[in-house]
Design a protein around this motif. Structure first.
Motif, PDB file in Angstrom:
ATOM      1  N   VAL A 218       0.858  -1.185   0.000  1.00  0.00           N
ATOM      2  CA  VAL A 218       0.000   0.000   0.000  1.00  0.00           C
ATOM      3  C   VAL A 218       0.890   1.230   0.000  1.00  0.00           C
ATOM      4  O   VAL A 218       1.799   1.347   0.831  1.00  0.00           O
ATOM      5  CB  VAL A 218      -0.922   0.047   1.235  1.00  0.00           C
ATOM      6  CG1 VAL A 218      -1.687   1.374   1.280  1.00  0.00           C
ATOM      7  CG2 VAL A 218      -1.906  -1.115   1.226  1.00  0.00           C
ATOM      8  N   LEU A 219       0.648   2.154  -0.943  1.00  0.00           N
ATOM      9  CA  LEU A 219       1.307   3.458  -0.950  1.00  0.00           C
ATOM     10  C   LEU A 219       0.280   4.482  -0.511  1.00  0.00           C
ATOM     11  O   LEU A 219      -0.723   4.711  -1.190  1.00  0.00           O
ATOM     12  CB  LEU A 219       1.841   3.805  -2.341  1.00  0.00           C
ATOM     13  CG  LEU A 219       2.592   5.133  -2.425  1.00  0.00           C
ATOM     14  CD1 LEU A 219       3.888   5.085  -1.616  1.00  0.00           C
ATOM     15  CD2 LEU A 219       2.886   5.502  -3.882  1.00  0.00           C
ATOM     16  N   ASP A 220       0.541   5.108   0.640  1.00  0.00           N
ATOM     17  CA  ASP A 220      -0.460   5.963   1.284  1.00  0.00           C
ATOM     18  C   ASP A 220       0.027   7.407   1.387  1.00  0.00           C
ATOM     19  O   ASP A 220       1.055   7.686   1.996  1.00  0.00           O
ATOM     20  CB  ASP A 220      -0.773   5.416   2.680  1.00  0.00           C
ATOM     21  CG  ASP A 220      -1.932   6.143   3.346  1.00  0.00           C
ATOM     22  OD1 ASP A 220      -2.644   6.902   2.661  1.00  0.00           O
ATOM     23  OD2 ASP A 220      -2.119   5.945   4.562  1.00  0.00           O
ATOM     24  N   ILE A 221      -0.744   8.328   0.789  1.00  0.00           N
ATOM     25  CA  ILE A 221      -0.490   9.756   0.971  1.00  0.00           C
ATOM     26  C   ILE A 221      -1.583  10.398   1.815  1.00  0.00           C
ATOM     27  O   ILE A 221      -1.600  11.602   1.990  1.00  0.00           O
ATOM     28  CB  ILE A 221      -0.388  10.495  -0.389  1.00  0.00           C
ATOM     29  CG1 ILE A 221      -1.728  10.452  -1.139  1.00  0.00           C
ATOM     30  CG2 ILE A 221       0.728   9.924  -1.242  1.00  0.00           C
ATOM     31  CD1 ILE A 221      -1.779  11.347  -2.366  1.00  0.00           C
ATOM     32  N   VAL A 222      -2.477   9.565   2.353  1.00  0.00           N
ATOM     33  CA  VAL A 222      -3.666  10.080   3.040  1.00  0.00           C
ATOM     34  C   VAL A 222      -3.493  10.079   4.554  1.00  0.00           C
ATOM     35  O   VAL A 222      -3.800  11.058   5.236  1.00  0.00           O
ATOM     36  CB  VAL A 222      -4.915   9.271   2.640  1.00  0.00           C
ATOM     37  CG1 VAL A 222      -6.151   9.800   3.366  1.00  0.00           C
ATOM     38  CG2 VAL A 222      -5.119   9.332   1.124  1.00  0.00           C
ATOM     39  N   GLY A 223      -3.017   8.970   5.121  1.00  0.00           N
ATOM     40  CA  GLY A 223      -2.822   8.887   6.563  1.00  0.00           C
ATOM     41  C   GLY A 223      -4.135   8.846   7.324  1.00  0.00           C
ATOM     42  O   GLY A 223      -5.172   8.425   6.814  1.00  0.00           O
ATOM     43  N   GLY A 224      -4.106   9.294   8.580  1.00  0.00           N
ATOM     44  CA  GLY A 224      -5.312   9.319   9.403  1.00  0.00           C
ATOM     45  C   GLY A 224      -5.962   7.956   9.502  1.00  0.00           C
ATOM     46  O   GLY A 224      -5.296   6.944   9.752  1.00  0.00           O
ATOM     47  N   ASP A 225      -7.270   7.920   9.266  1.00  0.00           N
ATOM     48  CA  ASP A 225      -7.999   6.652   9.397  1.00  0.00           C
ATOM     49  C   ASP A 225      -7.671   5.655   8.290  1.00  0.00           C
ATOM     50  O   ASP A 225      -8.053   4.483   8.377  1.00  0.00           O
ATOM     51  CB  ASP A 225      -9.504   6.918   9.435  1.00  0.00           C
ATOM     52  CG  ASP A 225     -10.025   7.564   8.155  1.00  0.00           C
ATOM     53  OD1 ASP A 225      -9.278   8.329   7.514  1.00  0.00           O
ATOM     54  OD2 ASP A 225     -11.189   7.309   7.799  1.00  0.00           O
ATOM     55  N   TYR A 226      -6.972   6.099   7.242  1.00  0.00           N
ATOM     56  CA  TYR A 226      -6.577   5.171   6.176  1.00  0.00           C
ATOM     57  C   TYR A 226      -5.491   4.191   6.644  1.00  0.00           C
ATOM     58  O   TYR A 226      -5.315   3.133   6.032  1.00  0.00           O
ATOM     59  CB  TYR A 226      -6.067   5.934   4.957  1.00  0.00           C
ATOM     60  CG  TYR A 226      -7.126   6.269   3.933  1.00  0.00           C
ATOM     61  CD1 TYR A 226      -8.391   6.708   4.321  1.00  0.00           C
ATOM     62  CD2 TYR A 226      -6.878   6.145   2.572  1.00  0.00           C
ATOM     63  CE1 TYR A 226      -9.356   7.023   3.384  1.00  0.00           C
ATOM     64  CE2 TYR A 226      -7.841   6.455   1.624  1.00  0.00           C
ATOM     65  CZ  TYR A 226      -9.081   6.892   2.036  1.00  0.00           C
ATOM     66  OH  TYR A 226     -10.046   7.195   1.103  1.00  0.00           O
ATOM     67  N   VAL A 227      -4.771   4.538   7.691  1.00  0.00           N
ATOM     68  CA  VAL A 227      -3.680   3.663   8.133  1.00  0.00           C
ATOM     69  C   VAL A 227      -4.229   2.316   8.590  1.00  0.00           C
ATOM     70  O   VAL A 227      -3.808   1.255   8.093  1.00  0.00           O
ATOM     71  CB  VAL A 227      -2.860   4.328   9.256  1.00  0.00           C
ATOM     72  CG1 VAL A 227      -1.746   3.386   9.717  1.00  0.00           C
ATOM     73  CG2 VAL A 227      -2.275   5.651   8.782  1.00  0.00           C
ATOM     74  N   ALA A 228      -5.165   2.337   9.520  1.00  0.00           N
ATOM     75  CA  ALA A 228      -5.719   1.082  10.043  1.00  0.00           C
ATOM     76  C   ALA A 228      -6.431   0.295   8.953  1.00  0.00           C
ATOM     77  O   ALA A 228      -6.319  -0.938   8.872  1.00  0.00           O
ATOM     78  CB  ALA A 228      -6.669   1.380  11.193  1.00  0.00           C
ATOM     79  N   ARG A 229      -7.152   0.980   8.092  1.00  0.00           N
ATOM     80  CA  ARG A 229      -7.879   0.294   7.016  1.00  0.00           C
ATOM     81  C   ARG A 229      -6.910  -0.298   6.003  1.00  0.00           C
ATOM     82  O   ARG A 229      -7.156  -1.375   5.442  1.00  0.00           O
ATOM     83  CB  ARG A 229      -8.861   1.256   6.359  1.00  0.00           C
ATOM     84  CG  ARG A 229      -9.979   1.705   7.301  1.00  0.00           C
ATOM     85  CD  ARG A 229     -10.795   2.830   6.699  1.00  0.00           C
ATOM     86  NE  ARG A 229     -11.484   2.399   5.488  1.00  0.00           N
ATOM     87  CZ  ARG A 229     -11.946   3.243   4.553  1.00  0.00           C
ATOM     88  NH1 ARG A 229     -11.744   4.551   4.692  1.00  0.00           N
ATOM     89  NH2 ARG A 229     -12.567   2.776   3.501  1.00  0.00           N
ATOM     90  N   SER A 230      -5.815   0.395   5.748  1.00  0.00           N
ATOM     91  CA  SER A 230      -4.808  -0.144   4.827  1.00  0.00           C
ATOM     92  C   SER A 230      -4.170  -1.406   5.387  1.00  0.00           C
ATOM     93  O   SER A 230      -3.868  -2.347   4.641  1.00  0.00           O
ATOM     94  CB  SER A 230      -3.737   0.914   4.544  1.00  0.00           C
ATOM     95  OG  SER A 230      -4.281   2.015   3.853  1.00  0.00           O
ATOM     96  N   ILE A 231      -3.950  -1.426   6.700  1.00  0.00           N
ATOM     97  CA  ILE A 231      -3.430  -2.631   7.351  1.00  0.00           C
ATOM     98  C   ILE A 231      -4.397  -3.797   7.136  1.00  0.00           C
ATOM     99  O   ILE A 231      -3.984  -4.924   6.837  1.00  0.00           O
ATOM    100  CB  ILE A 231      -3.170  -2.361   8.842  1.00  0.00           C
ATOM    101  CG1 ILE A 231      -1.943  -1.453   8.998  1.00  0.00           C
ATOM    102  CG2 ILE A 231      -3.013  -3.662   9.623  1.00  0.00           C
ATOM    103  CD1 ILE A 231      -1.716  -0.959  10.411  1.00  0.00           C
ATOM    104  N   ASP A 232      -5.694  -3.528   7.252  1.00  0.00           N
ATOM    105  CA  ASP A 232      -6.691  -4.574   7.011  1.00  0.00           C
ATOM    106  C   ASP A 232      -6.645  -5.071   5.567  1.00  0.00           C
ATOM    107  O   ASP A 232      -6.931  -6.241   5.295  1.00  0.00           O
ATOM    108  CB  ASP A 232      -8.092  -4.048   7.315  1.00  0.00           C
ATOM    109  CG  ASP A 232      -8.340  -3.859   8.805  1.00  0.00           C
ATOM    110  OD1 ASP A 232      -7.574  -4.434   9.607  1.00  0.00           O
ATOM    111  OD2 ASP A 232      -9.287  -3.131   9.151  1.00  0.00           O
TER     112      ASP A 232
END
Length: 332
Positions: A218-232
């Motif tokens: 996962v390449l994330d530029i959003v952070g916040g609540d996207y972190v936990a969801r990206s882990i899922d």
């Protein structure tokens, strides 16, 4: 080679809204040993420029306070010891600052030839996102052919680059974006599936598309609540790479799936990294990516070009999130 002693540059008069970006006269910089001076024809606009304007991302010590992390132009002067470049050569470069100006200086190690067939505006849209995506997706994220990559912010400069590079190197690419038009743009760039984050759950979509396994990177530029969801959304042995946090720099994370799926959580910034590191990335890009650009398999996506003196308008458009790809300033 310039015979002028001053130039037009855009400076941040004080931290604040886009209107604090104002034209000013600055001395033309002289190249130090190992540096090239570039007569700038175009300069890329990036999110870190906005953060700098807001007073939230100051330049590293010794770096110009003029915003701008990437340019394209021609070689105007060579510092002592520079080899392999000649006055007048077309060049694009990754900077630590100073790009919103008629001239800039940069270590020669961070310069690359402009791929054949590209305009100056297109070339100026290459360095920041291509250096960033290569170092984070392929080095830190270790993306391999046949693996699945999820790109958040698929129509950003980073996103449009990551989609194309991921697809070109044999990955299955998924991307999040807002609305049908932006999702369609992601698919045109090579995404197998674009996920409208306003109406769809990206975790459910990628799990369904991968037979329940999840994505590998996962390449994330959003952070916040996207972190936990990206882990899922990650598969076993998956890698989460954070390079931005539009939704915030803090997150609450359940580490149980991190442990049970043996995940790697990582991230990076590029601006303050040593020249030697940037040189290594430049060499990889020149060898492995620049030929794909020349072949037309990858192309920078330029949404709009603004005159240098309208840098504030470029920042307003960037903050509106209405663009697809890169915004560029035309110089001279």
């Amino acid at each position: 080679m310039t015979d002028t002693i001053s130039m037009t540059a855009i400076e941040v008069s004080q931290p604040g809204k886009p209107e604090v970006l104002v034209p000013a006269r600055r001395p033309v910089p002289d190249p130090a040993p190992g540096e090239i001076r570039i007569a700038v024809k175009a300069a890329g606009v990036n999110r870190p420029d906005v953060l700098q304007r807001l007073g939230k991302y100051n330049p590293p010590p010794g770096v110009s306070d003029i915003p701008g992390l990437e340019v394209a132009g021609t070689v105007d002067a060579l510092g002592e010891g520079v080899e392999g470049w000649s006055i007048g050569d077309p060049v694009c470069a990754l900077l630590a600052g100073g790009g919103y100006a008629e001239f800039c200086v940069v270590p020669a190690a961070q310069c690359l030839p402009i791929p054949a067939g590209l305009s100056m505006a297109e070339a100026a849209a290459l360095p920041e996102t291509f250096f960033t995506v290569w170092s984070n997706v392929f080095e830190r994220g270790a993306l391999q052919p046949g693996e699945a990559l999820l790109v958040h912010g698929g129509t950003s400069g980073i996103g449009t680059t990551a989609i194309q590079l991921g697809a070109a190197f044999g990955a299955r690419v998924f991307a999040t974006a807002r609305g049908p038009e932006k999702c369609a743009a992601c698919v045109r760039l090579g995404a197998e599936r674009a996920i409208d984050y306003g109406t769809e759950d990206f975790v459910a979509v990628v799990k369904d598309a991968t037979g329940g396994a999840g994505v590998n990177v996962v390449l994330d530029i959003v952070g916040g609540d996207y972190v936990a969801r990206s882990i899922d959304a990650l598969a076993v042995e998956g890698r989460y790479v954070c390079i931005g946090f539009v939704r915030g720099a803090t997150a609450t994370v359940n580490f149980f799936p991190v442990m049970t799926k043996r995940l790697v959580l990582t991230g990076s910034t590029l601006r303050a990294r040593p020249v030697a590191y940037k040189q290594a990335v430049a060499e990889q890009l020149k060898a492995r990516v620049w030929p794909l650009i020349v072949e037309g398999r990858i192309k920078p996506v330029v949404h709009e070009v603004f005159p240098l003196e309208r840098a504030a308008d470029a920042h307003r458009l960037m903050e509106s999130n209405q663009h697809v790809g890169k915004l560029v300033l035309a110089v001279g």
